[in-house]
Scaffold this motif. Structure first.
Motif, short mmCIF file in Angstrom:
data_model
loop_
_atom_site.label_atom_id
_atom_site.label_comp_id
_atom_site.label_asym_id
_atom_site.label_seq_id
_atom_site.Cartn_x
_atom_site.Cartn_y
_atom_site.Cartn_z
N PRO A 1 -2.54 -12.65 -0.52
CA PRO A 1 -3.54 -13.06 -0.27
C PRO A 1 -5.07 -11.64 -0.40
CG PRO A 1 -2.16 -12.72 1.52
CD PRO A 1 -1.08 -12.15 0.56
N PRO A 2 -5.59 -12.44 -0.58
CA PRO A 2 -6.69 -12.08 -1.50
C PRO A 2 -7.42 -10.94 -0.30
CG PRO A 2 -7.64 -13.37 -1.33
CD PRO A 2 -6.05 -13.83 -0.07
N SER A 3 -6.70 -10.18 0.29
CA SER A 3 -6.66 -9.30 1.57
C SER A 3 -6.10 -8.33 1.26
CB SER A 3 -6.64 -9.36 2.96
OG SER A 3 -5.69 -9.94 3.54
N THR A 4 -4.78 -7.99 0.56
CA THR A 4 -4.21 -6.94 -0.36
C THR A 4 -3.78 -6.93 -1.65
OG1 THR A 4 -2.48 -8.77 -0.81
CG2 THR A 4 -2.32 -8.14 1.56
N ASP B 1 0.59 -1.28 -0.36
CA ASP B 1 -0.35 0.35 -0.01
C ASP B 1 0.86 1.40 0.59
OD1 ASP B 1 1.06 -0.28 2.59
OD2 ASP B 1 -1.01 0.07 3.75
N THR C 1 -2.77 -3.00 -3.60
CA THR C 1 -1.51 -2.96 -4.04
C THR C 1 -2.38 -2.69 -5.95
OG1 THR C 1 -1.06 -5.36 -2.92
CG2 THR C 1 -0.07 -4.79 -5.18
#
Length: 222
Positions: free
Chosen positions: A200-203, A167, A207
């Motif tokens: 991971p999907p959480s990032t 991020d 990104t």
């Protein structure tokens, strides 16, 4: 007379019940006969596999092998306009298991099939602090499963690594500028970029925002 009439009525009721039960028994016998008329399925299940099924399996294996052998003929990058243009493949999450076990071996397969451009850089990006050499040493054992050492070394020579937050738009922007410097491009020269998220999907969203705001090519495709 009343007793006889009552007896007659009970006899009639009993006869009706017997006729119903006899009908049910005949129906049930009919059902049993129908079930017995169908052939048993256990014999078919216990029978050994036919030679045709084994031939089909063998044929599928042969077909896969032929596809692997003719892969370079199916992919003909020489017919593509981007083959001589600068290309950077950015692998986010390059220090993870998915990248070393799946992503980089897949890129190596493309390299062996001459399906990457002549001016290709593969840049790994992740949060772990690591040098180019350390990433290459980590990837090499997995790449050797897909080709000989000479090809692996040639592929790894185009692999570099940078670290930072997913991020962190500023860090991603600095990487973007460095890519152009690594290619040695003039300001208006075409530069293409491909982004792969081994994350991971959480990032994903953070990104993607960093890529959108600071890492897209202005002269080629993304």
């Amino acid at each position: 007379e009343k007793e006889e009439s009552l007896f007659d009525w009970t006899g009639k009721i009993g006869n009706k019940g017997s006729t119903r039960s006899s009908r049910k028994s005949t129906k049930s016998q009919g059902v049993v006969k129908k079930q017995s008329a169908t052939p048993p399925r256990t014999a078919a299940l216990e029978s050994p596999p036919s030679s045709t099924s084994s031939k089909r399996k063998g044929g599928k294996k042969d077909e896969k092998e032929m596809k692997k052998q003719n892969h370079s003929q199916i992919l003909d990058p020489s017919q593509e306009p981007w083959v001589d243009q600068a290309l950077c493949v950015l692998v986010f999450g390059a220090s993870g298991d998915l990248a070393k076990k799946k992503t980089f071996p897949a890129l190596f397969d493309l390299f062996r099939d001459n399906a990457l451009g002549n001016k290709t850089i593969v840049l790994g990006y992740a949060r772990s602090k690591m040098s180019d050499k350390e990433l290459r040493e980590r990837l090499k054992p997995f790449l050797l499963k897909h080709g000989d050492e000479a090809d692996v070394d040639d592929f790894l020579s185009m692999v570099v690594y940078r670290y930072g937050g997913y991020d962190d738009i500023e860090s991603v922007s600095e990487v973007s500028q460095e890519i152009s410097e690594l290619h040695g491009l003039s300001p208006n020269e075409v530069e293409n970029r491909v982004f792969y998220f081994a994350l991971p999907p959480s990032t994903f969203l953070a990104t993607a925002k960093s890529v959108h705001d600071g890492c897209l090519s202005k002269t080629g495709f993304n």
